[in-house]
Structures are given as structure tokens and as C-alpha cells.
Motif scaffolding. Structure first.
Motif, PDB file in Angstrom:
ATOM      1  N   SER A 128      10.573  -6.782  -9.617  1.00  0.00           N
ATOM      2  CA  SER A 128       9.606  -6.896 -10.641  1.00  0.00           C
ATOM      3  C   SER A 128       9.475  -5.247 -10.864  1.00  0.00           C
ATOM      4  O   SER A 128       9.221  -3.942  -9.931  1.00  0.00           O
ATOM      5  N   PRO A 129      10.419  -4.588 -12.165  1.00  0.00           N
ATOM      6  CA  PRO A 129      10.259  -3.259 -12.172  1.00  0.00           C
ATOM      7  C   PRO A 129       8.720  -2.557 -12.508  1.00  0.00           C
ATOM      8  O   PRO A 129       8.355  -1.502 -12.734  1.00  0.00           O
ATOM      9  N   LYS A 130       8.077  -3.709 -12.593  1.00  0.00           N
ATOM     10  CA  LYS A 130       6.347  -3.644 -13.449  1.00  0.00           C
ATOM     11  C   LYS A 130       5.232  -3.849 -12.157  1.00  0.00           C
ATOM     12  O   LYS A 130       3.851  -3.720 -11.972  1.00  0.00           O
ATOM     13  N   GLY A 131       5.903  -4.071 -10.299  1.00  0.00           N
ATOM     14  CA  GLY A 131       4.927  -4.174  -9.147  1.00  0.00           C
ATOM     15  C   GLY A 131       4.976  -6.200 -10.070  1.00  0.00           C
ATOM     16  O   GLY A 131       5.713  -6.476 -11.192  1.00  0.00           O
ATOM     17  N   LYS A 132       3.219  -5.680  -9.410  1.00  0.00           N
ATOM     18  CA  LYS A 132       3.074  -7.524  -9.956  1.00  0.00           C
ATOM     19  C   LYS A 132       1.762  -7.775  -9.900  1.00  0.00           C
ATOM     20  O   LYS A 132       1.239  -8.777 -10.718  1.00  0.00           O
ATOM     21  N   LEU A 133       1.329  -7.039  -9.874  1.00  0.00           N
ATOM     22  CA  LEU A 133      -0.156  -6.538 -10.266  1.00  0.00           C
ATOM     23  C   LEU A 133      -0.712  -6.496 -11.617  1.00  0.00           C
ATOM     24  O   LEU A 133      -0.108  -5.847 -11.922  1.00  0.00           O
ATOM     25  N   ARG A 134      -1.744  -7.233 -12.253  1.00  0.00           N
ATOM     26  CA  ARG A 134      -2.358  -6.957 -13.512  1.00  0.00           C
ATOM     27  C   ARG A 134      -3.759  -5.708 -13.632  1.00  0.00           C
ATOM     28  O   ARG A 134      -3.921  -5.647 -12.932  1.00  0.00           O
ATOM     29  N   LEU A 135      -3.454  -5.087 -14.434  1.00  0.00           N
ATOM     30  CA  LEU A 135      -3.954  -3.828 -14.822  1.00  0.00           C
ATOM     31  C   LEU A 135      -5.071  -4.610 -15.176  1.00  0.00           C
ATOM     32  O   LEU A 135      -6.334  -4.403 -15.237  1.00  0.00           O
ATOM     33  N   LEU A 136      -5.709  -5.653 -16.481  1.00  0.00           N
ATOM     34  CA  LEU A 136      -6.467  -5.847 -16.461  1.00  0.00           C
ATOM     35  C   LEU A 136      -7.784  -6.329 -16.023  1.00  0.00           C
ATOM     36  O   LEU A 136      -8.577  -6.291 -15.786  1.00  0.00           O
ATOM     37  N   TYR A 137      -7.470  -7.165 -14.895  1.00  0.00           N
ATOM     38  CA  TYR A 137      -7.306  -8.197 -14.357  1.00  0.00           C
ATOM     39  C   TYR A 137      -7.949  -7.407 -12.627  1.00  0.00           C
ATOM     40  O   TYR A 137      -8.664  -8.226 -11.698  1.00  0.00           O
ATOM     41  N   GLU A 138      -6.924  -6.885 -12.400  1.00  0.00           N
ATOM     42  CA  GLU A 138      -6.927  -6.133 -10.537  1.00  0.00           C
ATOM     43  C   GLU A 138      -7.177  -4.950 -10.552  1.00  0.00           C
ATOM     44  O   GLU A 138      -7.858  -4.099  -9.766  1.00  0.00           O
ATOM     45  N   ALA A 139      -6.348  -4.068 -11.314  1.00  0.00           N
ATOM     46  CA  ALA A 139      -5.688  -2.830 -11.174  1.00  0.00           C
ATOM     47  C   ALA A 139      -7.217  -2.046 -11.593  1.00  0.00           C
ATOM     48  O   ALA A 139      -8.048  -1.124 -10.947  1.00  0.00           O
ATOM     49  N   ASN A 140      -7.190  -1.177 -12.886  1.00  0.00           N
ATOM     50  CA  ASN A 140      -8.862  -2.149 -13.588  1.00  0.00           C
ATOM     51  C   ASN A 140     -10.368  -1.907 -12.815  1.00  0.00           C
ATOM     52  O   ASN A 140     -10.898  -0.511 -12.766  1.00  0.00           O
ATOM     53  N   VAL A 145       1.256  -3.388 -13.442  1.00  0.00           N
ATOM     54  CA  VAL A 145       0.918  -2.284 -13.096  1.00  0.00           C
ATOM     55  C   VAL A 145       2.010  -1.526 -11.773  1.00  0.00           C
ATOM     56  O   VAL A 145       1.298  -2.458 -11.535  1.00  0.00           O
ATOM     57  N   PRO A 146       2.450  -1.023 -11.389  1.00  0.00           N
ATOM     58  CA  PRO A 146       2.968   0.129 -10.402  1.00  0.00           C
ATOM     59  C   PRO A 146       1.732  -0.183  -9.885  1.00  0.00           C
ATOM     60  O   PRO A 146       0.412   0.472 -10.240  1.00  0.00           O
ATOM     61  N   LEU A 147       0.844   0.173  -8.623  1.00  0.00           N
ATOM     62  CA  LEU A 147      -0.584   0.644  -8.158  1.00  0.00           C
ATOM     63  C   LEU A 147      -0.671   1.421  -6.342  1.00  0.00           C
ATOM     64  O   LEU A 147       0.288   0.680  -5.873  1.00  0.00           O
ATOM     65  N   TYR A 148      -0.894   2.321  -6.720  1.00  0.00           N
ATOM     66  CA  TYR A 148      -1.017   3.528  -5.277  1.00  0.00           C
ATOM     67  C   TYR A 148      -2.830   3.742  -5.648  1.00  0.00           C
ATOM     68  O   TYR A 148      -2.880   4.589  -6.690  1.00  0.00           O
ATOM     69  N   MET A 149      -3.440   3.098  -4.448  1.00  0.00           N
ATOM     70  CA  MET A 149      -5.134   2.819  -5.071  1.00  0.00           C
ATOM     71  C   MET A 149      -5.763   3.448  -3.366  1.00  0.00           C
ATOM     72  O   MET A 149      -5.758   2.339  -1.920  1.00  0.00           O
ATOM     73  N   GLY A 150      -6.179   4.094  -3.046  1.00  0.00           N
ATOM     74  CA  GLY A 150      -7.290   4.387  -2.665  1.00  0.00           C
ATOM     75  C   GLY A 150      -7.934   5.720  -2.239  1.00  0.00           C
ATOM     76  O   GLY A 150      -8.419   6.353  -2.755  1.00  0.00           O
ATOM     77  N   SER A 151      -7.902   6.321  -0.494  1.00  0.00           N
ATOM     78  CA  SER A 151      -8.611   7.762  -0.274  1.00  0.00           C
ATOM     79  C   SER A 151      -7.186   9.074  -1.615  1.00  0.00           C
ATOM     80  O   SER A 151      -6.539   8.581  -1.464  1.00  0.00           O
ATOM     81  N   LYS A 152      -8.260   9.940  -2.056  1.00  0.00           N
ATOM     82  CA  LYS A 152      -8.042  10.838  -3.175  1.00  0.00           C
ATOM     83  C   LYS A 152      -6.744  11.202  -2.718  1.00  0.00           C
ATOM     84  O   LYS A 152      -5.834  11.084  -3.090  1.00  0.00           O
ATOM     85  N   SER A 153      -6.723  12.009  -1.505  1.00  0.00           N
ATOM     86  CA  SER A 153      -5.652  13.118  -1.365  1.00  0.00           C
ATOM     87  C   SER A 153      -4.355  11.955  -1.059  1.00  0.00           C
ATOM     88  O   SER A 153      -3.464  13.108  -1.396  1.00  0.00           O
ATOM     89  N   ASP A 154      -4.226  10.639   0.137  1.00  0.00           N
ATOM     90  CA  ASP A 154      -3.156   9.767   0.108  1.00  0.00           C
ATOM     91  C   ASP A 154      -2.191   8.999  -1.298  1.00  0.00           C
ATOM     92  O   ASP A 154      -1.373   8.687  -1.600  1.00  0.00           O
ATOM     93  N   VAL A 155      -3.563   9.240  -1.936  1.00  0.00           N
ATOM     94  CA  VAL A 155      -2.833   9.150  -3.740  1.00  0.00           C
ATOM     95  C   VAL A 155      -2.561   9.817  -4.168  1.00  0.00           C
ATOM     96  O   VAL A 155      -1.557   9.860  -5.278  1.00  0.00           O
ATOM     97  N   ASP A 156      -2.507  10.918  -4.247  1.00  0.00           N
ATOM     98  CA  ASP A 156      -2.224  11.703  -4.741  1.00  0.00           C
ATOM     99  C   ASP A 156      -0.484  12.507  -4.556  1.00  0.00           C
ATOM    100  O   ASP A 156      -0.083  13.074  -5.298  1.00  0.00           O
ATOM    101  N   ILE A 157      -0.840  12.782  -2.854  1.00  0.00           N
ATOM    102  CA  ILE A 157       0.828  12.390  -2.309  1.00  0.00           C
ATOM    103  C   ILE A 157       1.832  11.425  -3.150  1.00  0.00           C
ATOM    104  O   ILE A 157       2.719  11.794  -3.606  1.00  0.00           O
TER     105      ILE A 157
END
Ligand code: AFP
Length: 342
Positions: A272-284, A316-328
Motif C-alpha cells: 500500500s504505497p500510500k498507506g491505508k488511511l484517508r486524507l479527508l475523513y481520517e488524517a485531516n 495518505v501515509p500518517l505519523y501523528m501525535g506528540s510533536k517531537s516524535d512526529v518531527d523525528i
């Protein structure tokens, strides 16, 4: 932001109206959308609560009521949200993860100035095993000139959201939302049927305790993703090891990390080259909440909320949560050093 003492009882309706009063230009339409969503959430919650009884009571219903087949919960949730919101005159159109195309407002009802995008019952494959599921929603302003909503209204970058939220049907039912004035959580008191303010001004810790990722895809990950996961697990000596927690129900994983600190990852993989999650309904919507709580969200290259959508069901691929971990995540995947802004 409206301030309340720890002991005051604040219903979601009161909170919404007090927030609206902070904006003298507000017409009340957005408040109306939020009331309708809260109503739909209560209807879905009451149905989800009875999910385990479906085999016992469902078959009885099947025989006793109009002879209709027992409806699947995700279909019920989808229809409940549409019916709760299509006639209020506040929306110009809707889009749902369950529907292939835009949902137009039926003829005879007025169209309003907002569009609603939603995932009616995320994690629905978990229902049969009594694991929490959720509803996720996003509200944007209509930008096209005609009366009815069009595709262009739906395909707006997440930074243009005016409200977003989720409902978690867990050990209790909670509705968590933002209108850009912080993130606030309400717990449903089933005895009075009201969402009461229980988690005002939620803030996510800057560094997280929990790592939520589905490890079974490891063999299909690219090397930078594998290196990132080693970092989070403390295996490269650069970071204290995180605790792995994966429910497989996005709202549940996100909610835990929002309150306790952590990162949710759904990286791309070779299948799944774009991951599984949907940009408009989940990620955004969840990215908007996350940033409002002091966290961050990236696809590994840039900010989720800056992505220009091109289609309704885009993944969309997704990395989401605590800021310093997302920045890593962003640094290790894109190879760029600077911090992303909330
Ligand atoms: P379902 O709605 O099919 O259960 O999918 C749930 C989901 O969209 C999201 O809630 C989870 O975080 C994610 O998929 C889990 O996907 P994997 O099973 O591939 O880890």
C-alpha cells in the motif's frame, strides 16, 4: 476560550453557544452543525451499545419489526449522520467514507455555507470483538459560488477546516472537537443523555510514551521506516524506548495518545504505497485536533494539513501525535532537519 470551574456542569450545547458568543459575526450555522453531530453521535452510541445483543435481539427484531434485515452498524451510522444533517439548511453537501460520491442535500431543503466530511464508523471490523470504534468528522466552508456543494468544496487542504472532531464509543462515549480554539472533550452521561464537558483544553505531551503501529507490515516497509521504528523502540540508543500499543481502531489509538502522549504511525508499505488511511475523513480532522492540542501530523514529507487533496477517497501515509516524535518521523523519512510548525 470560555473558562469554567472544575465543578461546573457544562453541557455540550452550553459550551458550543458560549464559544459562539466569542465570535459576534457568527450566524449560529456552525453551532447548528455541531448540535446535529452530537445528536447523531448519541443515536449511534445507543446502537453500538447493543451490538453484542444483535444475535439475540436482532433476530427478534428481524421477525417482529417490518421484516427488514438487521442493518450493519456502519451502514446505520452513515445513514444516521446523513439524516441528522441533510435538512438543517447549514450544509451545502456531505462526503462519507462509506459513499463513492458527494452526498447532495435533497431537493426541497435549503443549502448552507458548510460542507461536512465524515467517517461514520471507523474501525468497524472491531465491533464483533467488542473493541472501541469511532466516528470522525471535518467541517469546511463552502468556497464555490453556486447554491449546491461541489467537488471543489470537498477538496480543500486540511488547514481550511473550521471544525473537526471524533466520537469514541468506548467504555464511555466521548465527543472531542475543536473549532480552532483548543480541543475539548465531552463524556456522554447515559442517565441524562447529555454530553458533559469532562476534558477542557486537552494538551498532548511534547514527547510521547506510546507507539501505535501495525508491525506486521515490517517486511514491506522501506529502510527509513524500519530505522524510524527502531528509534522509537529505543534500539538505536537515540531515544528512550516507547511502549507499543495498537488497537487497530484509529480513534481509540489516537485518543489514548492524545491524552497520554505518543505517536500513531501508518507508514506506506510496498503493498500500500500510500498507506491505508484517508486524507479527508481520517488524517485531516485528527491532524487539526492534534495540532490544536499542541501536537503535529505529517505524511513523512510535510504537514498533513497543507496537502492539497485531489480526490475524495485519497489515502495518505500518517505519523501523528506528540510533536517531537512526529518531527523525528519527518526528519528520518524526508531527511530534512527543521521543526514543523503547528
Ligand atoms: P476497519 O474500519 O476496516 O476496521 O479499518 C480501521 C482502520 O481504518 C483504522 O481505524 C485503523 O487504524 C486501521 O484501519 C488499521 O489498519 P490495519 O489493520 O492495516 O493495521
Amino acid at each position: 476560550m470560555v473558562q469554567h470551574s472544575a465543578t461546573s456542569v457544562v453541557t455540550i450545547d452550553r459550551f458550543i453557544i458560549e464559544e459562539e458568543r466569542l465570535h459576534p459575526e457568527a450566524t449560529g450555522e456552525l453551532s447548528g452543525v455541531l448540535y446535529d453531530i452530537a445528536l447523531a453521535a448519541k443515536m449511534i452510541a445507543s446502537k453500538v451499545r447493543r451490538a453484542g445483543l444483535a444475535d439475540i435481539l436482532g433476530s427478534a427484531d428481524l421477525q417482529n419489526v417490518q421484516g427488514e434485515l438487521q442493518q450493519k452498524l456502519d451502514v446505520f451510522a452513515n445513514e444516521t449522520i446523513i439524516k441528522a444533517l441533510d435538512h438543517g439548511g447549514r450544509l451545502c453537501a456531505m462526503a462519507s467514507e462509506e459513499e463513492p460520491d458527494i452526498i447532495h442535500i435533497p431537493e426541497g431543503f435549503r443549502c448552507g455555507k458548510y460542507a461536512l466530511l465524515f467517517d461514520p464508523l471507523d474501525g468497524s471490523s472491531n465491533i464483533d470483538v467488542n473493541v472501541p470504534v469511532g466516528t470522525i468528522f471535518s467541517v469546511v466552508r463552502k468556497i464555490t459560488r453556486g447554491t449546491r456543494g461541489e467537488m471543489e468544496d470537498m477538496l480543500q487542504p486540511g488547514r481550511r477546516q473550521v471544525a473537526a472532531g471524533y466520537v469514541i464509543y468506548g467504555s464511555s462515549t466521548m465527543l472531542v472537537y475543536t473549532t480552532g480554539q483548543g480541543v475539548h472533550g465531552f463524556t456522554l452521561d447515559p442517565s441524562i443523555g447529555e454530553f458533559l464537558l469532562s476534558h477542557p483544553n486537552i494538551r498532548i505531551p511534547n514527547e510521547g510514551r506510546y507507539l501505535s503501529v501495525n508491525d506486521s507490515y515490517e517486511q514491506h516497509w522501506d529502510d527509513p521506516v524500519k530505522a524510524l521504528m527502531r528509534r522509537y523502540r529505543g534500539l538505536d540508543g537515540e531515544r528512550k524506548a516507547m511502549n507499543v500499543r495498537y488497537v487497530g481502531s484509529l480513534v481509540a489509538d489516537f485518543h489514548r495518545n492524545l491524552l497520554g502522549g505518543g505517536i500513531f504511525c501508518y507508514p506506506p508499505n510496498r503493498k500500500s504505497p500510500k498507506g491505508k488511511l484517508r486524507l479527508l475523513y481520517e488524517a485531516n480532522p485528527l491532524a487539526f485536533i492534534c495540532e490544536q492540542a499542541g501536537g503535529a501530523a505529517t505524511d513523512g514529507a510535510g504537514r498533513i494539513l497543507d496537502i492539497q487533496p485531489t480526490e475524495l477517497h485519497q489515502r495518505v501515509p500518517l505519523y501523528m501525535g506528540s510533536k517531537s516524535d512526529v518531527d523525528i518521523a519527518r526528519q528520518m523519512i524526508s531527511g530534512t532537519p527543521a521543526l514543523i510548525g503547528a
